[in-house]
Design an enzyme around this catalytic site. Structure first.
Site, PDB file in Angstrom:
ATOM      1  N   THR A 156       1.034  -1.109   0.020  1.00 31.58           N
ATOM      2  CA  THR A 156      -0.471  -0.287  -0.040  1.00 31.58           C
ATOM      3  C   THR A 156       0.844   1.235  -0.105  1.00 31.58           C
ATOM      4  OG1 THR A 156      -0.020   0.189   2.610  1.00 31.58           O
ATOM      5  CG2 THR A 156      -1.762  -1.210   1.852  1.00 31.58           C
ATOM      6  N   HIS A 157       0.555   2.194  -0.399  1.00 33.28           N
ATOM      7  CA  HIS A 157       1.773   3.222  -0.678  1.00 33.28           C
ATOM      8  C   HIS A 157       2.969   2.730  -1.418  1.00 33.28           C
ATOM      9  CE1 HIS A 157      -1.494   5.280   2.449  1.00 33.28           C
ATOM     10  NE2 HIS A 157      -1.369   4.042   3.018  1.00 33.28           N
ATOM     11  N   SER A 278      17.702  -1.263 -26.686  1.00 31.12           N
ATOM     12  CA  SER A 278      19.087   0.868 -26.731  1.00 31.12           C
ATOM     13  C   SER A 278      19.673   1.174 -26.890  1.00 31.12           C
ATOM     14  CB  SER A 278      19.581   1.082 -24.980  1.00 31.12           C
ATOM     15  OG  SER A 278      20.143   2.393 -25.013  1.00 31.12           O
ATOM     16  N   LYS A 284      20.430  -2.988 -21.728  1.00 23.12           N
ATOM     17  CA  LYS A 284      19.037  -2.686 -21.480  1.00 23.12           C
ATOM     18  C   LYS A 284      18.246  -3.374 -22.271  1.00 23.12           C
ATOM     19  CE  LYS A 284      18.226   1.422 -20.488  1.00 23.12           C
ATOM     20  NZ  LYS A 284      17.138   1.885 -19.296  1.00 23.12           N
ATOM     21  N   GLU A 291       4.709   0.504 -21.090  1.00 22.67           N
ATOM     22  CA  GLU A 291       4.884   2.188 -20.853  1.00 22.67           C
ATOM     23  C   GLU A 291       3.277   3.039 -22.240  1.00 22.67           C
ATOM     24  OE1 GLU A 291       9.168   1.781 -21.952  1.00 22.67           O
ATOM     25  OE2 GLU A 291       9.208   3.962 -20.871  1.00 22.67           O
ATOM     26  N   GLN A 323     -20.559  14.432 -36.962  1.00 23.04           N
ATOM     27  CA  GLN A 323     -19.969  13.706 -37.416  1.00 23.04           C
ATOM     28  C   GLN A 323     -18.756  13.765 -36.875  1.00 23.04           C
ATOM     29  OE1 GLN A 323     -20.089  13.911 -42.140  1.00 23.04           O
ATOM     30  NE2 GLN A 323     -18.186  15.628 -41.801  1.00 23.04           N
ATOM     31  N   LYS A 326     -16.715  10.003 -35.238  1.00 22.36           N
ATOM     32  CA  LYS A 326     -16.111   8.760 -35.413  1.00 22.36           C
ATOM     33  C   LYS A 326     -14.828   8.545 -34.922  1.00 22.36           C
ATOM     34  CE  LYS A 326     -19.530   8.978 -38.810  1.00 22.36           C
ATOM     35  NZ  LYS A 326     -20.300   9.972 -37.991  1.00 22.36           N
TER      36      LYS A 326
HETATM   37  N1  ARG Z   1     -21.692  12.366 -42.646  1.00 25.29           N
HETATM   38  C1  ARG Z   1     -22.236  12.491 -41.595  1.00 25.29           C
HETATM   39  C2  ARG Z   1     -22.623  12.149 -40.647  1.00 25.29           C
HETATM   40  O1  ARG Z   1     -21.227  11.877 -40.792  1.00 25.29           O
HETATM   41  C3  ARG Z   1     -23.907  11.737 -41.974  1.00 25.29           C
HETATM   42  C4  ARG Z   1     -24.945  12.442 -41.941  1.00 25.29           C
HETATM   43  C5  ARG Z   1     -25.303  13.472 -42.775  1.00 25.29           C
HETATM   44  N2  ARG Z   1     -26.278  14.409 -42.263  1.00 25.29           N
HETATM   45  C6  ARG Z   1     -27.397  15.658 -42.780  1.00 25.29           C
HETATM   46  N3  ARG Z   1     -27.731  15.723 -42.468  1.00 25.29           N
HETATM   47  N4  ARG Z   1     -26.356  16.243 -43.717  1.00 25.29           N
HETATM   48  O2  ARG Z   1     -22.507  12.311 -39.565  1.00 25.29           O
END
Ligand code: ARG
Length: 459
Positions: A156-157, A278, A284, A291, A323, A326
């Site tokens: 601990t610690h 290394s 090394k 890491e 958008q 993603k």
């Molecule tokens: N490329 C857009 C996205 O990734 C798709 C949806 C676009 N819809 C719109 N009403 N402009 O969200």
């Protein structure tokens, strides 16, 4: 030239900067397979409900398969002017099959399309994470089984606390990654509803069958509110939060491996396959994989925070802000899967240095609590008094530069006259760990019981 999808309302095409800020094709092409699967399900449903003809649906189906093979074969030319994967696929479909392509977007919008594609993509990643976690848990169980009774210091610690077993320490991570696994499964079950057919935001006047497309795409059911369905990115946020907690676990373990593999600890020997050298220091062997796993938590937390910030102020329903979901998820998913695989490899390949673990287990007065417990159990001292007597013996040993078992009986008795030679029995680390028989404790029998429980659950 004005846009081929909405050119009817537009006299001029976009500025180059507008195109650059607007386009998502550079990254959402990763959802090509999901986009085509969604379109195939949609077209089949449109035919089944009589919205389009069977021959149009058949042409669309064939055409989509051609487009998919072009994308998979690398011959597909992605266009930034066509903004995203949805319009790239549809535009190419038109080139391949002509007029029927224009019927595919009936009763659909890119808003429900992107939500569907992205859910399918994230769902695959939940499944990949499940496999990655299972593999890591199995590797940890292998380590735990091999060293269920190997003693090591518990901290601990990061100060020596009480002896534990190697198996117990490995099983602590099995519990942590087991909770991650359970979170992955929960989140996957919760997100598995189909947005397809929510259309732009209000649903559609066409007589579509959303249950049919949901089933075709492996969803449990359609989403129940079209406004919510096109606005919801909870599934992505849950993915990132689950990933964040798991990455935090991975990072803590990585930190331990970095410490343990140092010359000062020598608790583990990492395999050559998961270490680097290394360019200047010949001696090394660096724990770079650990890491990097420790560091990857940064970008995964970052993705979680970034998407929370994107979503937090958005009025219903779709806004283009979404958008930005993603790239964060793609990056976090790639790095999470990589970190899981690297950790699994390191754990599978690493060797616990049993003599070093045992030597460290006995140092640092690790059995002081056992001594205090003995004073309570055998001499009947109140625990607070026992703590005080033991503390004075630790101070004496520290002054003499020795460990507790090295003190003579005379010296022991100077702290409390009732101490007998029996006390030496509890000062050994093996006895110490064997005595910790409480449920979930570090005694090898308890550790083995937990290993067996996990193996049964995974079988
Ligand atoms: N490329 C857009 C996205 O990734 C798709 C949806 C676009 N819809 C719109 N009403 N402009 O969200």
């Amino acid at each position: 030239t004005s846009n081929q999808m909405w050119g009817g309302r537009f006299a001029a095409g976009p500025d180059a900067i507008m195109e650059a800020i607007n386009a998502s094709i550079g990254f959402d092409k990763r959802m090509a397979a999901q986009d085509i699967a969604g379109s195939r399900a949609h077209a089949a449903m449109l035919a089944a409900t009589g919205v389009i003809t069977d021959s149009d649906a058949e042409a669309i189906r064939e055409g989509l398969l051609t487009v998919l093979s072009e994308i998979e074969g690398g011959s597909f030319v992605f266009s930034t002017a066509l903004e995203d994967i949805h319009m790239n696929v549809e535009a190419r479909l038109k080139e391949v099959i002509g007029e029927p392509a224009g019927r595919l977007h009936t009763a659909r919008s890119r808003n429900d399309q992107v939500a569907t594609d992205f859910k399918l993509w994230v769902r695959d990643q939940f499944d990949a994470a499940e496999q990655g976690l299972l593999a890591l848990i199995r590797a940890l169980l292998g380590q735990a089984e091999a060293g269920a009774d190997w003693v090591m210091p518990g901290f601990t610690h990061l100060q020596t606390a009480q002896p534990v077993t190697w198996g117990h320490h490995m099983m602590a991570y099995v519990e942590m990654f087991g909770r991650d696994l359970s979170r992955v499964r929960d989140a996957r079950a919760r997100m598995n509803e189909s947005p397809l057919g929510s259309a732009a935001l209000a649903g559609t006047s066409f007589p579509i069958d959303r249950h049919m497309t949901a089933a075709a795409l492996g969803f449990d059911r359609p989403t129940a509110n079209s406004l919510d369905a096109v606005s919801d990115r909870d599934f992505a946020l849950e993915f990132l939060s689950v990933a964040s907690i798991c990455a935090m676990h991975l990072s803590r373990f990585a930190e331990e491996l970095v410490i343990w593999s140092s010359a000062q600890f020598r608790f583990v020997i990492l395999s050559d396959r998961f270490s680097t050298g290394s360019s200047i220091m010949p001696q090394k062997k660096n724990p770079d994989a650990a890491e990097l796993i420790r560091a990857k938590v940064g970008r995964i937390f970052g993705a979680n925070t970034a998407l929370m910030m994107v979503m937090k102020g958005l009025p219903l329903a779709y806004s283009k802000d979404m958008q930005e979901d993603k790239e964060q998820v793609f990056d976090a998913a790639d790095n999470w899967m990589l970190a899981l695989a690297a950790m699994e490899g390191m754990v599978r390949d690493m060797t616990a240095n049993r003599p070093s673990l045992a030597a460290a287990a006995g140092s640092g007065f690790s059995t002081a609590t056992d001594l205090a417990d003995w004073l309570v159990r055998v001499l009947g001292l109140p625990f607070r008094d026992a703590h005080h007597v033991t503390g004075s013996l630790v101070a004496l040993a520290e002054k003499k530069g020795c460990d507790l078992p090295d003190l003579s009986l005379d010296e022991m008795q100077s702290a409390h006259a009732g101490i007998t030679a029996d006390v030496y029995g509890v000062l050994g680390v093996e006895n110490s760990v064997n005595s910790r028989q409480s449920y979930g404790g570090t005694a090898p029998a308890q550790v083995r019981a937990q290993i067996a429980r996990w193996k049964e659950m995974l079988a």
